[in-house]
Write a protein that holds these residues in place. Structure first.
Motif, PDB file in Angstrom:
ATOM      1  N   ASP A 114       0.878  -1.065  -0.079  1.00 41.31           N
ATOM      2  CA  ASP A 114       0.018   0.020   0.041  1.00 41.31           C
ATOM      3  C   ASP A 114       1.103   1.195  -0.012  1.00 41.31           C
ATOM      4  N   THR A 142      -9.649   5.362 -18.109  1.00 40.98           N
ATOM      5  CA  THR A 142      -9.104   4.329 -16.947  1.00 40.98           C
ATOM      6  C   THR A 142     -10.289   4.181 -15.899  1.00 40.98           C
ATOM      7  N   TYR A 169      -4.759  17.307  -6.086  1.00 39.78           N
ATOM      8  CA  TYR A 169      -4.113  16.274  -7.012  1.00 39.78           C
ATOM      9  C   TYR A 169      -2.906  16.853  -7.882  1.00 39.78           C
ATOM     10  N   ASN A 181       3.573   4.542 -10.319  1.00 38.26           N
ATOM     11  CA  ASN A 181       2.341   4.885 -10.881  1.00 38.26           C
ATOM     12  C   ASN A 181       0.996   4.970 -10.150  1.00 38.26           C
ATOM     13  N   ALA A 220      -6.218   9.599 -20.534  1.00 36.40           N
ATOM     14  CA  ALA A 220      -6.623   8.180 -20.933  1.00 36.40           C
ATOM     15  C   ALA A 220      -7.527   7.766 -19.902  1.00 36.40           C
TER      16      ALA A 220
HETATM   17  N1  LIG Z   1      -5.783   8.452 -16.691  1.00 38.56           N
HETATM   18  C1  LIG Z   1      -5.266   9.780 -16.920  1.00 38.56           C
HETATM   19  O1  LIG Z   1      -5.773  10.223 -17.870  1.00 38.56           O
HETATM   20  C2  LIG Z   1      -4.153  10.200 -15.955  1.00 38.56           C
HETATM   21  C3  LIG Z   1      -3.658  11.286 -16.407  1.00 38.56           C
HETATM   22  C4  LIG Z   1      -2.718  11.951 -15.877  1.00 38.56           C
HETATM   23  C5  LIG Z   1      -2.058  11.074 -14.765  1.00 38.56           C
HETATM   24  N2  LIG Z   1      -2.584   9.834 -14.354  1.00 38.56           N
HETATM   25  C6  LIG Z   1      -1.760   9.208 -13.598  1.00 38.56           C
HETATM   26  O2  LIG Z   1      -1.535   7.940 -13.981  1.00 38.56           O
HETATM   27  C7  LIG Z   1      -1.594   7.140 -12.874  1.00 38.56           C
HETATM   28  C8  LIG Z   1      -2.355   5.951 -13.198  1.00 38.56           C
HETATM   29  O3  LIG Z   1      -3.841   6.392 -13.348  1.00 38.56           O
HETATM   30  P1  LIG Z   1      -5.029   5.931 -13.708  1.00 38.56           P
HETATM   31  O4  LIG Z   1      -5.792   6.501 -14.494  1.00 38.56           O
HETATM   32  O5  LIG Z   1      -4.538   4.452 -14.057  1.00 38.56           O
HETATM   33  O6  LIG Z   1      -5.683   5.446 -12.359  1.00 38.56           O
HETATM   34  P2  LIG Z   1      -6.822   4.138 -11.843  1.00 38.56           P
HETATM   35  O7  LIG Z   1      -7.383   3.583 -12.932  1.00 38.56           O
HETATM   36  O8  LIG Z   1      -7.578   4.603 -10.636  1.00 38.56           O
HETATM   37  O9  LIG Z   1      -5.711   3.290 -11.475  1.00 38.56           O
HETATM   38  C9  LIG Z   1      -4.725   3.567 -10.231  1.00 38.56           C
HETATM   39  C10 LIG Z   1      -4.282   2.133  -9.708  1.00 38.56           C
HETATM   40  O10 LIG Z   1      -3.411   2.864  -8.612  1.00 38.56           O
HETATM   41  C11 LIG Z   1      -3.678   1.651  -7.524  1.00 38.56           C
HETATM   42  N3  LIG Z   1      -3.664   2.556  -5.964  1.00 38.56           N
HETATM   43  C12 LIG Z   1      -4.298   3.582  -5.568  1.00 38.56           C
HETATM   44  N4  LIG Z   1      -3.742   3.795  -4.426  1.00 38.56           N
HETATM   45  C13 LIG Z   1      -2.948   2.701  -4.080  1.00 38.56           C
HETATM   46  C14 LIG Z   1      -2.099   2.617  -3.124  1.00 38.56           C
HETATM   47  N5  LIG Z   1      -1.985   3.469  -1.914  1.00 38.56           N
HETATM   48  N6  LIG Z   1      -1.071   1.579  -3.188  1.00 38.56           N
HETATM   49  C15 LIG Z   1      -1.078   0.633  -4.204  1.00 38.56           C
HETATM   50  N7  LIG Z   1      -1.859   0.883  -5.330  1.00 38.56           N
HETATM   51  C16 LIG Z   1      -2.795   1.756  -5.097  1.00 38.56           C
HETATM   52  C17 LIG Z   1      -5.258   1.320  -7.576  1.00 38.56           C
HETATM   53  O11 LIG Z   1      -5.686   0.205  -7.091  1.00 38.56           O
HETATM   54  P3  LIG Z   1      -6.750  -0.036  -6.207  1.00 38.56           P
HETATM   55  O12 LIG Z   1      -7.722  -0.835  -6.931  1.00 38.56           O
HETATM   56  O13 LIG Z   1      -6.387  -0.554  -5.008  1.00 38.56           O
HETATM   57  O14 LIG Z   1      -7.534   1.457  -5.835  1.00 38.56           O
HETATM   58  C18 LIG Z   1      -5.430   1.406  -9.308  1.00 38.56           C
HETATM   59  O15 LIG Z   1      -4.950  -0.090  -9.572  1.00 38.56           O
HETATM   60  C19 LIG Z   1      -1.823   7.766 -11.609  1.00 38.56           C
HETATM   61  O16 LIG Z   1      -0.684   8.379 -10.772  1.00 38.56           O
HETATM   62  C20 LIG Z   1      -2.586   9.104 -12.216  1.00 38.56           C
HETATM   63  O17 LIG Z   1      -2.424  10.224 -11.510  1.00 38.56           O
HETATM   64  C21 LIG Z   1      -3.430   9.451 -15.057  1.00 38.56           C
END
Ligand SMILES: NC(=O)c1ccc[n+]([C@@H]2O[C@H](COP(=O)([O-])OP(=O)(O)OC[C@H]3O[C@@H](n4cnc5c(N)ncnc54)[C@H](OP(=O)(O)O)[C@@H]3O)[C@@H](O)[C@H]2O)c1
Length: 316
Positions: free
Chosen positions: A99, A232, A197, A123, A230
């Motif tokens: 975590d 997600t 954020y 990530n 993206a």
């Molecule tokens: N998607 C976009 O457009 C976008 C844009 C800019 C930046 N980002 C960045 O890209 C990264 C991934 O984003 P995403 O869009 O793929 O988000 P997501 O779909 O919410 O996936 C995030 C992952 O992080 C895990 N997580 C959260 N807190 C955690 C913790 N304390 N320990 C371990 N795992 C943890 C979540 O697992 P759980 O299921 O356990 O919660 C989930 O698997 C993030 O850092 C986000 O800020 C994304």
């Protein structure tokens, strides 16, 4: 890159048009070469938060290039591991519990990890609607995006292989926020999820630069990057209106994760240290004068991370 494509790339960047799938589809026609198909054979990569979204896509991308991937996730990792193995038959995926928001969990994880690490991708990400604290009393986004990754980098430092790459997954949202080393825990201002954020995403970019300075000449390189926009699970949950408005323009997770995989495996980024990237190109870290931080603020951030995590790394 020719002058014309550089200009087109810059227009895509400054207008934000490049953040969606249009940016990915156009830029892939001119961007640097893919890594060699076996670029990561024999290497070990750690990807935090790889249960879904960009983390899972990054794990798949790294596994395709031959890496053994350790997915550092909270809760049960069997389903994610099986999904990645199905996507990359023959791959070696290890699901580890970590975590990232908890100092105690990160410390245990790093201590118990056997062997060397060649790629470390920070990530894991969150955007809670209300200000939330971890059981250890840290604001959740600070804990997940900043403190956990700082401690993980510090704790894994002795296990980072020669030539290792550390990649911080930030966000283009950070452009709108300055470094707020004076209010790390977001206690003074009224809580706004997107602002909090972006603040922590700004901190990630600065920390990546500070880590790059600190590790300069050690054989380990450190970069930060943003994925664009993206589609997600995280975007669906935290930004439903944004998702509705931008729907068909969003990247898929693989497109969003492309630069993280490239940074981990291609030759070119190994020649640089401490840069901020998007779509395989170095990007400025500021567009607005008012977001620029001072050297003292950067030091304040580093020292606060050391204090709050108990890491004992000398100042960079
Ligand atoms: N998607 C976009 O457009 C976008 C844009 C800019 C930046 N980002 C960045 O890209 C990264 C991934 O984003 P995403 O869009 O793929 O988000 P997501 O779909 O919410 O996936 C995030 C992952 O992080 C895990 N997580 C959260 N807190 C955690 C913790 N304390 N320990 C371990 N795992 C943890 C979540 O697992 P759980 O299921 O356990 O919660 C989930 O698997 C993030 O850092 C986000 O800020 C994304």
């Amino acid at each position: 890159m020719s002058t014309v494509t550089r200009a087109a790339d810059t227009v895509l960047d400054r207008t934000l048009l490049g953040y969606g799938n249009i940016g990915y589809l156009l830029r892939r026609t001119w961007w640097p070469e893919d890594p060699a198909p076996d670029a990561l054979a024999g290497k070990v990569a750690v990807v935090t938060g790889a249960k879904a979204g960009l983390g899972k896509a990054t794990a798949i991308g790294l596994a395709k290039l031959g890496a053994t991937v350790r997915i550092a996730i909270r809760g049960d990792g069997d389903a994610a591991r099986a999904e990645i193995e199905r996507a990359v038959p023959g791959s070696r995926i290890i699901a580890d519990h970590c975590d990232v928001s908890l100092i105690s969990s990160v410390r245990d994880y790093a201590k118990n990890l056997d062997g060397e690490v060649d790629v470390l991708v920070h990530n894991a990400g969150v955007m809670p609607a209300e200000r939330t604290e971890t059981a250890e009393g840290n604001e959740l986004m600070l804990a997940t995006h900043v403190l956990g990754p700082h401690l993980l980098t510090a704790s894994l430092r002795p296990k980072l292989a020669d030539g290792a790459r550390v990649i911080w997954v930030s966000s283009g949202g950070m452009y709108g926020q300055p470094l707020r080393a004076d209010d790390l825990q977001y206690r003074r201002d009224e809580y706004k999820p997107a602002a909090g954020y972006a603040r922590t995403k700004r901190m990630q970019v600065v920390l990546a630069e500070l880590w790059a300075d600190r590790l300069d000449g050690s054989g380990v390189t450190v970069h930060s990057a943003h994925p664009g926009w993206a589609d997600t699970p995280g975007v669906a949950t935290s930004l439903p209106t944004f998702r509705k408005l931008t729907g068909p323009l969003l990247r898929n997770p693989e497109q969003g994760a492309d630069t993280f995989v490239w940074l981990a495996a291609a030759e070119e980024p190994g020649r640089y240290n401490g840069m901020f990237w998007h779509d395989r190109v170095q990007r400025p870290t500021h567009y607005l004068g008012k977001t620029r931080e001072t050297a003292a603020q950067r030091q304040e951030l580093w020292q606060a991370c050391e204090r709050l995590t108990g890491a004992k790394t000398d100042s960079p």
